[in-house]
Design an enzyme around this catalytic site. Structure first.
Site, mmCIF file in Angstrom:
data_model
loop_
_atom_site.group_PDB
_atom_site.id
_atom_site.type_symbol
_atom_site.label_atom_id
_atom_site.label_comp_id
_atom_site.label_asym_id
_atom_site.label_seq_id
_atom_site.Cartn_x
_atom_site.Cartn_y
_atom_site.Cartn_z
ATOM 1 C CE LYS A 102 -1.471 3.955 -4.998
ATOM 2 N NZ LYS A 102 -2.569 4.685 -4.353
ATOM 3 C CB SER A 122 -3.935 1.018 -1.810
ATOM 4 O OG SER A 122 -4.844 2.063 -2.020
ATOM 5 C CG ASP A 171 -4.507 2.271 14.504
ATOM 6 O OD1 ASP A 171 -3.423 1.652 14.631
ATOM 7 O OD2 ASP A 171 -4.605 3.373 13.943
#
Length: 443
Positions: free
Chosen positions: A323, A298, A309
């Site tokens: 998740k 999460s 990224d």
């Protein structure tokens, strides 16, 4: 004359049709909602009939409240494992959890492969000390099978007053027979940020959960590192099951430049909510290694994904839990609550986290450690085959009760010897190598 009347009738009829079409265009969505509402009421009529028949004819008297709550749970179970109904007591508990203290055994759970899975044991808790591991499957709570329990129901059964006991039956990959753990409940207090220096040159921060104060506590730790002028940072998110979205954003923006996208959330209607980093004190341009494993979920995946990224950190460890869905807590009129999946997370590059997780740049399995770690793994297998005592051995230390394995069981992650922690060892090596290459100068 009749021709004139016919022409007027044609004009009037045409006008009515045009008005009707315009009205239909203007209120089309309202009409659509009306149709949907009609269908809903038709189904509710059937529900009402069933409820009436149960009250009239069931062999024993049934309470309407219990029947309705059962129907709500059944309705939500058709959606996904993370959507659930919370009684007033459960709703109060879920609010307390984000404050960092609650009662229980210290396990964050989720659903994986349609089974109740341990996302991560919380460090320093009865579950972690007993040797429960991320990736374990809970098949029974006491003598009740977990197959038909919702996540919230399973949590509720593991919670309880300090000093009381609960038995958990665990199925562990690689271990043929079920393992039974008897845990004594305790008050679970979570210290979400821990920090220290490694070899006087590398900053190490471990985040155990994302709570209301996590961002501020991390900021304090980073400030100390800046004052010490360290050469690099290790951000340890292993076995961190997540927490508050706002906290994940606050943590990420301390490493990502202002104005950069941290995470986007997309719901059923396709509308996208985007969270950008704001101006923060940055840890200069020091290299960062983020440690993750199967217990990182999460909010942990949001942070790891954002730093990956934007090329701000090297991700090391094992693929995360996966998740990537957003649960919104909705209060209901009677003090109960609804935990409802309302959207999915996406990394800055648009990658969905759900079911796939974050893949590390450098994969390092925890058990692939030095020789000491391999010995501990063999010991763990031997002890797993032996009957596990349901009661603690009188006079024995906690270390005698459960096996060790690279610092992931009885010893909190990142706090044991570096040579016994393969993932941490790799992170330290990377940062040292980074500095060596940076200082290289052509002859």
């Amino acid at each position: 004359m009749e021709h004139e009347r016919a022409r007027k009738s044609w004009y009037v009829g045409s006008f009515i049709i045009v008005v009707a079409l315009m009205a239909g265009f203007l209120v089309g969505k309202g009409w659509e909602r009306t149709v949907q509402a009609t269908e809903t009421y038709e189904e509710l009529k059937t529900f009402s009939e069933v409820l009436t028949q149960i009250q009239k004819h069931y062999v024993e008297e049934a309470k309407v409240k219990d029947l309705v709550q059962g129907a709500i749970r059944g309705m939500l179970s058709t959606l996904d494992p993370h959507s659930a109904y919370m009684t007033p007591d459960m709703y109060k508990e879920i609010q307390v959890e984000t404050k960092g203290e609650f009662g229980g055994v210290g396990i964050q759970i989720g659903v994986k492969d349609n089974r109740l899975a341990v996302i991560a044991p919380i460090e320093g808790t009865p579950a972690q000390k007993a040797g429960i591991k991320a990736g374990d499957f809970i098949t029974k709570v006491n003598d009740e099978a977990t197959k038909d329990l919702t996540l919230m129901e399973a949590v509720q059964k593991m919670r309880g007053a300090k000093g009381t006991k609960v038995n958990l039956t665990i199925q562990r990959d690689g271990v043929p027979d079920p393992l039974v753990f008897t845990l004594v409940r305790d008050t679970i207090r979570i210290e979400s940020v821990r920090s220290r220096t490694i070899e006087n040159s590398i900053g190490y921060v471990r985040l155990t959960q994302f709570q209301e104060q996590t961002g501020k506590d991390l900021s304090k730790a980073l400030k100390q590192f800046r004052e010490q002028k360290l050469n690099g940072l290790i951000l340890d998110l292993r076995n961190n099951p997540g927490g508050l979205l706002t906290s994940a954003v606050e943590v990420s923006e301390q490493f990502v430049a202002p104005g950069k996208l941290i995470v986007s959330i997309k719901g059923r209607d396709g509308k996208k909510d985007e969270y950008f980093s704001r101006a923060k004190d940055q840890l200069e341009d020091h290299p960062i290694v983020v440690l993750v494993n199967e217990g990182s979920a999460s909010a942990s995946e949001i942070v790891a994904g954002a730093l990956q990224d934007w090329g701000r950190a090297v991700i090391v460890g094992a693929t995360t839990f996966g998740k990537g869905s957003v649960q919104t807590i909705l209060p209901l009129g009677d003090g109960s609550g609804l935990r409802l999946t309302t959207a999915k997370y996406y990394t800055p590059k648009g990658r969905s986290i759900q079911s796939t997780g974050i893949t590390p740049d450098i994969v390092v399995k925890a058990q692939a450690a030095a020789k000491a770690g391999e010995k501990d793994k063999d010991k763990e297998k031997e002890e797993a085959k032996a009957p596990k005592p349901k009661e603690p051995v009188p006079g024995a230390k906690p270390d005698d009760q459960a096996p060790k394995s690279n610092g992931t069981l009885n010893e909190p992650l990142g706090e044991g010897p570096i040579e016994d922690d393969a993932q941490l060892q790799k992170a330290v090596e990377l940062l040292k190598t980074w500095k060596i290459f940076k200082d290289l100068r052509p002859v």
